[in-house]
Design an enzyme around this catalytic site. Structure first.
Site, PDB file in Angstrom:
ATOM      1  N   LEU A  91      93.543   6.184  10.309  1.00  0.00           N
ATOM      2  CA  LEU A  91      92.799   6.884  11.361  1.00  0.00           C
ATOM      3  C   LEU A  91      92.845   6.043  12.634  1.00  0.00           C
ATOM      4  O   LEU A  91      92.530   4.851  12.605  1.00  0.00           O
ATOM      5  CB  LEU A  91      91.334   7.084  10.917  1.00  0.00           C
ATOM      6  CG  LEU A  91      90.362   7.611  11.986  1.00  0.00           C
ATOM      7  CD1 LEU A  91      90.707   9.050  12.377  1.00  0.00           C
ATOM      8  CD2 LEU A  91      88.912   7.549  11.478  1.00  0.00           C
ATOM      9  N   ASP A  97      76.564  11.971  23.863  1.00  0.00           N
ATOM     10  CA  ASP A  97      75.491  12.028  24.866  1.00  0.00           C
ATOM     11  C   ASP A  97      74.139  12.338  24.213  1.00  0.00           C
ATOM     12  O   ASP A  97      74.077  13.028  23.193  1.00  0.00           O
ATOM     13  CB  ASP A  97      75.840  13.100  25.918  1.00  0.00           C
ATOM     14  CG  ASP A  97      74.972  12.979  27.163  1.00  0.00           C
ATOM     15  OD1 ASP A  97      74.533  11.851  27.476  1.00  0.00           O
ATOM     16  OD2 ASP A  97      74.734  14.003  27.815  1.00  0.00           O
ATOM     17  N   HIS A 112      70.545   3.915  22.342  1.00  0.00           N
ATOM     18  CA  HIS A 112      71.944   3.473  22.254  1.00  0.00           C
ATOM     19  C   HIS A 112      72.192   2.779  20.917  1.00  0.00           C
ATOM     20  O   HIS A 112      73.201   3.008  20.257  1.00  0.00           O
ATOM     21  CB  HIS A 112      72.296   2.535  23.410  1.00  0.00           C
ATOM     22  CG  HIS A 112      72.198   3.183  24.765  1.00  0.00           C
ATOM     23  ND1 HIS A 112      72.700   4.445  25.016  1.00  0.00           N
ATOM     24  CD2 HIS A 112      71.656   2.764  25.938  1.00  0.00           C
ATOM     25  CE1 HIS A 112      72.470   4.762  26.285  1.00  0.00           C
ATOM     26  NE2 HIS A 112      71.836   3.756  26.855  1.00  0.00           N
TER      27      HIS A 112
HETATM   28  C1  IPE Z   1      78.911  10.887  29.712  1.00  0.00           C
HETATM   29  O1  IPE Z   1      77.531  10.968  29.620  1.00  0.00           O
HETATM   30  C2  IPE Z   1      79.377   9.510  29.397  1.00  0.00           C
HETATM   31  C3  IPE Z   1      79.195   9.059  28.020  1.00  0.00           C
HETATM   32  C4  IPE Z   1      78.647   9.725  27.032  1.00  0.00           C
HETATM   33  C5  IPE Z   1      79.694   7.744  27.739  1.00  0.00           C
HETATM   34  P1  IPE Z   1      76.595  10.825  30.901  1.00  0.00           P
HETATM   35  O2  IPE Z   1      75.194  10.933  30.405  1.00  0.00           O
HETATM   36  O3  IPE Z   1      76.923   9.597  31.668  1.00  0.00           O
HETATM   37  O4  IPE Z   1      77.020  12.085  31.758  1.00  0.00           O
HETATM   38  P2  IPE Z   1      76.228  12.885  32.895  1.00  0.00           P
HETATM   39  O5  IPE Z   1      75.696  11.864  33.855  1.00  0.00           O
HETATM   40  O6  IPE Z   1      75.109  13.623  32.223  1.00  0.00           O
HETATM   41  O7  IPE Z   1      77.226  13.816  33.474  1.00  0.00           O
HETATM   42  C1  IPE Z   2      74.998   8.614  26.246  1.00  0.00           C
HETATM   43  O1  IPE Z   2      73.632   8.800  26.221  1.00  0.00           O
HETATM   44  C2  IPE Z   2      75.383   7.152  26.195  1.00  0.00           C
HETATM   45  C3  IPE Z   2      75.955   6.630  27.442  1.00  0.00           C
HETATM   46  C4  IPE Z   2      76.177   7.318  28.519  1.00  0.00           C
HETATM   47  C5  IPE Z   2      76.287   5.225  27.452  1.00  0.00           C
HETATM   48  P1  IPE Z   2      72.766   8.797  27.553  1.00  0.00           P
HETATM   49  O2  IPE Z   2      72.307   7.401  27.811  1.00  0.00           O
HETATM   50  O3  IPE Z   2      73.484   9.443  28.653  1.00  0.00           O
HETATM   51  O4  IPE Z   2      71.524   9.679  27.099  1.00  0.00           O
HETATM   52  P2  IPE Z   2      70.780  10.795  27.942  1.00  0.00           P
HETATM   53  O5  IPE Z   2      71.831  11.785  28.385  1.00  0.00           O
HETATM   54  O6  IPE Z   2      70.120  10.123  29.081  1.00  0.00           O
HETATM   55  O7  IPE Z   2      69.814  11.402  26.966  1.00  0.00           O
HETATM   56 MG    MG Z   3      73.645  11.367  29.282  1.00  0.00          MG
END
Ligand code: IPE
Ligand code: IPE
Ligand code: MG
Length: 246
Positions: free
Chosen positions: A129, A18, A35
């Site tokens: 792995l 995240d 991303h």
């Molecule tokens: C969780 O992150 C999903 C992934 C990292 C793939 P999110 O950014 O979607 O989670 P919330 O919305 O903060 O709970």
């Molecule tokens: C995690 O990073 C990746 C996915 C959920 C696909 P985010 O896109 O949720 O990044 P933040 O949390 O908004 O910074």
């Molecule tokens: Mg996020």
């Protein structure tokens, strides 16, 4: 067990990757830039797991709830998955990585599904792995699909309803054939599970870091493993019982 070197390296690590969006925003760039930058962190943790002797790495790449994001972000993520699969699979294969995708794969379009299937087939005989990528995955979805399989077994007369147990239901959960989850890591500062491995997390050690996913590197993983090595896993028993197993 303190002092037991093998016990100090988790066999199975799962990571909620995240913080990509915030990483990009800090640079005044679109979320998709974050991303893309996250790909390097994926390579870093895979390398680190190979070096440390971790057996299983499970990465949360796209949740069942992430479909609700703006269409252009979902599209950018799908494009990124396709490019990553086209570019990285051969190299992962050469390192003995076995790739598996877990989640509701039927939700993806045909070309992406075929690529995922091809990557799994191509690496199926590897065992150095295991890298599991959770896509269109939700922990509740996992429990539901396992329950559905149990119900089907009951309907076929192969299982009695009263014989449904943690062990028999657990055999249908994703990753049931792999070592149990030891260490759950979430980057990006949020202290929540966000519907990742709900069943499998029962006795995992949890580790949260403010580091945004694109900044997470081999040293960051080492730090998490060192933190894990200092934990005492008691599984409901007392510290004395753990210190003096009978
Ligand atoms: C969780 O992150 C999903 C992934 C990292 C793939 P999110 O950014 O979607 O989670 P919330 O919305 O903060 O709970
Ligand atoms: C995690 O990073 C990746 C996915 C959920 C696909 P985010 O896109 O949720 O990044 P933040 O949390 O908004 O910074
Ligand atoms: Mg996020």
């Amino acid at each position: 067990m303190p002092g037991d070197a093998a016990a100090q390296v988790p066999r199975h690590i799962a990571i909620v990757m995240d913080g990509n969006g915030r990483w990009a925003r800090k640079r005044h760039r679109p979320r998709s830039f974050g991303h893309n930058a996250g790909r390097k962190a994926v390579r870093e943790v895979i390398e680190a797991c190979l070096r440390e002797g971790v057996q299983v790495l499970t990465l949360f790449a796209f949740s069942s709830e992430n479909w609700q994001r703006p269409q252009d972000e979902v599209g950018a993520l799908m494009g990124l998955f396709v490019r990553a699969l086209d570019k990285e699979v051969d190299e992962l294969h050469s390192h003995g990585v076995r790739l598996r995708f877990i989640g509701d794969l039927a939700a993806f379009d045909q070309p992406l599904r075929e690529r995922m299937q091809a990557a799994m087939t191509h690496t199926a005989d590897n065992a150095t792995l295991h890298v599991n990528i959770a896509v269109s995955y939700g922990g509740r979805w996992d429990i539901v699909q396992a329950s559905r399989q149990a119900a089907a077994a009951v309907a076929r007369g192969e299982l009695r309803a009263e014989d449904i147990s943690e062990a028999s239901l657990g055999q249908w959960m994703s990753l049931a054939d792999l070592p149990p989850l030891d260490l759950f890591i979430r980057t990006g500062g949020e202290c929540r599970v966000s519907n990742f491995l709900l069943w499998q997390i029962a006795y995992a050690e949890l580790y949260f870091t403010d580091t945004l996913w694109p900044d997470f590197d081999q040293a960051s993983l080492r730090q998490a493993i060192e933190d894990y090595a200092r934990r005492e896993r008691r599984y409901g028993r007392t510290g004395e019982q753990i210190a003096n197993p009978s």
